[in-house]
Design an enzyme around this catalytic site. Sequence first.
Site, short mmCIF file in Angstrom:
data_model
loop_
_atom_site.label_atom_id
_atom_site.label_comp_id
_atom_site.label_asym_id
_atom_site.label_seq_id
_atom_site.Cartn_x
_atom_site.Cartn_y
_atom_site.Cartn_z
N LYS A 118 0.86 -1.14 0.12
CA LYS A 118 0.01 0.07 0.01
C LYS A 118 1.03 1.23 -0.19
O LYS A 118 0.27 2.26 -0.47
CB LYS A 118 -1.06 0.09 1.30
N GLU A 202 -3.39 7.26 7.25
CA GLU A 202 -4.46 8.04 6.14
C GLU A 202 -5.20 8.88 6.82
O GLU A 202 -5.72 8.50 8.12
CB GLU A 202 -5.11 7.02 5.38
N HIS A 237 -14.56 -3.71 7.68
CA HIS A 237 -13.58 -3.36 6.23
C HIS A 237 -13.78 -4.36 5.62
O HIS A 237 -12.94 -4.50 4.52
CB HIS A 237 -12.34 -2.91 6.76
N ARG A 294 -6.18 -8.93 -9.12
CA ARG A 294 -6.76 -10.38 -9.46
C ARG A 294 -8.18 -10.22 -9.92
O ARG A 294 -8.88 -9.11 -9.68
CB ARG A 294 -6.59 -11.21 -8.21
P1 ADP Z 1 -12.39 -8.62 -2.32
O1 ADP Z 1 -12.71 -7.22 -2.57
O2 ADP Z 1 -12.17 -9.49 -3.51
O3 ADP Z 1 -13.40 -9.23 -1.21
P2 ADP Z 1 -10.61 -8.89 -0.13
O4 ADP Z 1 -9.39 -8.08 -0.32
O5 ADP Z 1 -11.59 -8.79 0.81
O6 ADP Z 1 -11.14 -8.47 -1.89
O7 ADP Z 1 -10.01 -10.31 -0.60
C1 ADP Z 1 -10.74 -11.29 -0.91
C2 ADP Z 1 -10.15 -12.57 -0.40
O8 ADP Z 1 -8.56 -12.70 -0.42
C3 ADP Z 1 -10.41 -12.63 0.78
O9 ADP Z 1 -10.97 -14.10 1.19
C4 ADP Z 1 -9.20 -12.12 1.67
O10 ADP Z 1 -9.31 -12.81 3.00
C5 ADP Z 1 -8.55 -12.75 0.66
N1 ADP Z 1 -7.32 -11.94 1.05
C6 ADP Z 1 -7.18 -10.83 0.69
N2 ADP Z 1 -5.82 -10.21 0.68
C7 ADP Z 1 -5.01 -11.12 1.63
C8 ADP Z 1 -3.74 -11.34 1.81
N3 ADP Z 1 -2.93 -10.16 1.72
N4 ADP Z 1 -3.48 -12.53 2.38
C9 ADP Z 1 -4.28 -13.55 2.48
N5 ADP Z 1 -5.52 -13.32 2.17
C10 ADP Z 1 -6.02 -12.38 1.56
P1 ADP Z 2 -7.96 -4.02 2.13
O1 ADP Z 2 -6.70 -4.33 1.60
O2 ADP Z 2 -8.07 -4.68 3.47
O3 ADP Z 2 -9.17 -4.37 1.49
P2 ADP Z 2 -8.45 -0.99 1.70
O4 ADP Z 2 -7.40 -0.01 1.86
O5 ADP Z 2 -8.97 -1.52 0.51
O6 ADP Z 2 -7.94 -2.29 2.61
O7 ADP Z 2 -9.51 -0.73 2.75
C1 ADP Z 2 -10.69 -1.63 3.15
C2 ADP Z 2 -11.97 -0.67 3.50
O8 ADP Z 2 -11.56 0.07 4.66
C3 ADP Z 2 -12.35 0.36 2.51
O9 ADP Z 2 -13.33 -0.09 1.59
C4 ADP Z 2 -13.04 1.37 3.59
O10 ADP Z 2 -14.34 1.04 4.23
C5 ADP Z 2 -12.08 1.18 4.84
N1 ADP Z 2 -10.95 2.35 4.71
C6 ADP Z 2 -9.76 2.19 3.95
N2 ADP Z 2 -9.21 3.23 4.19
C7 ADP Z 2 -9.86 4.22 5.06
C8 ADP Z 2 -9.96 5.53 5.17
N3 ADP Z 2 -8.75 6.30 5.01
N4 ADP Z 2 -10.86 6.18 5.93
C9 ADP Z 2 -11.99 5.57 6.19
N5 ADP Z 2 -12.45 4.29 5.91
C10 ADP Z 2 -11.14 3.60 5.07
#
Ligand code: ADP
Ligand code: ADP
Length: 480
Positions: A118, A202, A237, A294
């Site tokens: 990130k 952030e 989240h 992906r």
């Molecule tokens: P989506 O928007 O497709 O739901 P997520 O970030 O929630 O994306 O992840 C999708 C799947 O991949 C979930 O089952 C989550 O637990 C898994 N996942 C995402 N990032 C990781 C990671 N860095 N390591 C292991 N599992 C991950």
């Molecule tokens: P992940 O890799 O776990 O999916 P993301 O950065 O995509 O992490 O964030 C997952 C969720 O967390 C977002 O969809 C949002 O709901 C919340 N989130 C992330 N960043 C922020 C932020 N700066 N302020 C408020 N909510 C956030």
Amino acid sequence: MKPIQKILIANRGEIAVRVIRTAKKMGIRTVAVYSDPDSQSLFVLSADEAYPLGGTDARSSYLNVDKVIEACLATGADAVHPGYGFLSENTDFAKKLEQHGISFIGPKPHSIEAMGDKIGSRILVAKSGVPVVPGYEGESQEMSVFKKEADKIGYPVMAKASAGGGGKGMRRINSSDELEAGILSAKREAMSAFGDDRILLEKYIVNPRHVEFQIFGDTQGNIIHLHERDCSLQRRHQKVVEETPAPNFPSSLKSKMAEAAVMAGKAVQYEGAGTVEFILGENGEFYFLEMNTRLQVEHPVTEMTTGLDLVEWQIRVCQGEPLPNLQTPKQNGHAIEVRIYAEDPKEGFLPSIGKIHHLSFPTREDLRIDSGVVTGSEITMYYDPMIAKLIVWGEDRQTAIQRLIECLSETIVFGPKTNLQFLQKLVSTDQFAKGTVSTHFIADHEDLLLKENTKEELKYAFAGLFFSSKQTLDPWSPIR
Ligand code: ADP
Ligand code: ADP
Ligand code: MG
């Protein structure tokens, strides 16, 4: 590049079943790999060949790069589809496949690497002019530096694991008093989940929406977007409900965000299916969150409204074919997906494991079920307890919601506890109908969403009695 003959699916459950379906349609042979507890799973039975990885938990099976590569070599697979999660965003895995001359159905390793972090990806996309959330992504991980930077950003702030995913390693911090504890706790979670505890800060965007864009690139350098998905209904989240088109989404804002999404993809010479996630503030300001390199869990809503098969596109692009269409296709109607989980909403959504004594969904044209389990399957403690994704289509949003409510009430799961009632309440709220929910909605209304519904409970209890006495008639059932 020559056509792919045999795809090994380095995943399990519904997404493995989903990929096998398209491969079959394209006349490509499929190989499932599986852990010990998965030996009788639907995806293993659906594939042309199956190769045991051994092991029980993810680490000793689906996350073991060497075992999966050994399976490719033993079965002569010339390509791997990684699904989502597991090794789908693992640069080392993609590189090793390349070294063995096996195609990875996904972007090039350098794109995965650039977007996998990130901190790195924020810096990179910001350079190409994509707006990122104001924050701190410096080298130093000193508490005094975090304090100074958080003051500059202004509270509340979000501490995030740079290596994070799946909503893990994230903490909202409301004031400087909470800063140290918040950062340390995010670091602890990040270290245990990802083996990397670097944190970025952030600005915490209050009452935001999550709007993401599906993008697609080919090996000729073309990148287009396939519209947005609104995934604002989240718990901790993590997405619970996803839909497209996003409600109350002005077209001028959509074009600006779509342009930024394509720009982010271009910044890493993206090939294949990817998703650029944005957070959208109350005043219409939007910021890049991350790019998932992906196929996304929620890709079916895009498919239902565009008529495309994204897995087919992934395979074609991997074979070197250009995108079939360089224009964003028109969207038809509205689609909504809900994730049905074996979990107990009343016990903090704790996974509810055990045998599924009965599982049935309504059959109708406007409904798609993506599932990796059937009546008789077992939900184990080893993996994600998702039972199915239920995706409905309607001519417009209101129709789609109405149908979704109907379909949920006609879905029967007997055995583990599920979030079915919770989902039904959620999609029946006025706020969802109006399309005004933010990512805080579930947390803010948890009491209401968890309230008992006696009539429903009775119905489920009766259904359970009936089906448990009938045993299973399901032709797919491994316990028949
Ligand atoms: P989506 O928007 O497709 O739901 P997520 O970030 O929630 O994306 O992840 C999708 C799947 O991949 C979930 O089952 C989550 O637990 C898994 N996942 C995402 N990032 C990781 C990671 N860095 N390591 C292991 N599992 C991950
Ligand atoms: P992940 O890799 O776990 O999916 P993301 O950065 O995509 O992490 O964030 C997952 C969720 O967390 C977002 O969809 C949002 O709901 C919340 N989130 C992330 N960043 C922020 C932020 N700066 N302020 C408020 N909510 C956030
Ligand atoms: Mg995300």
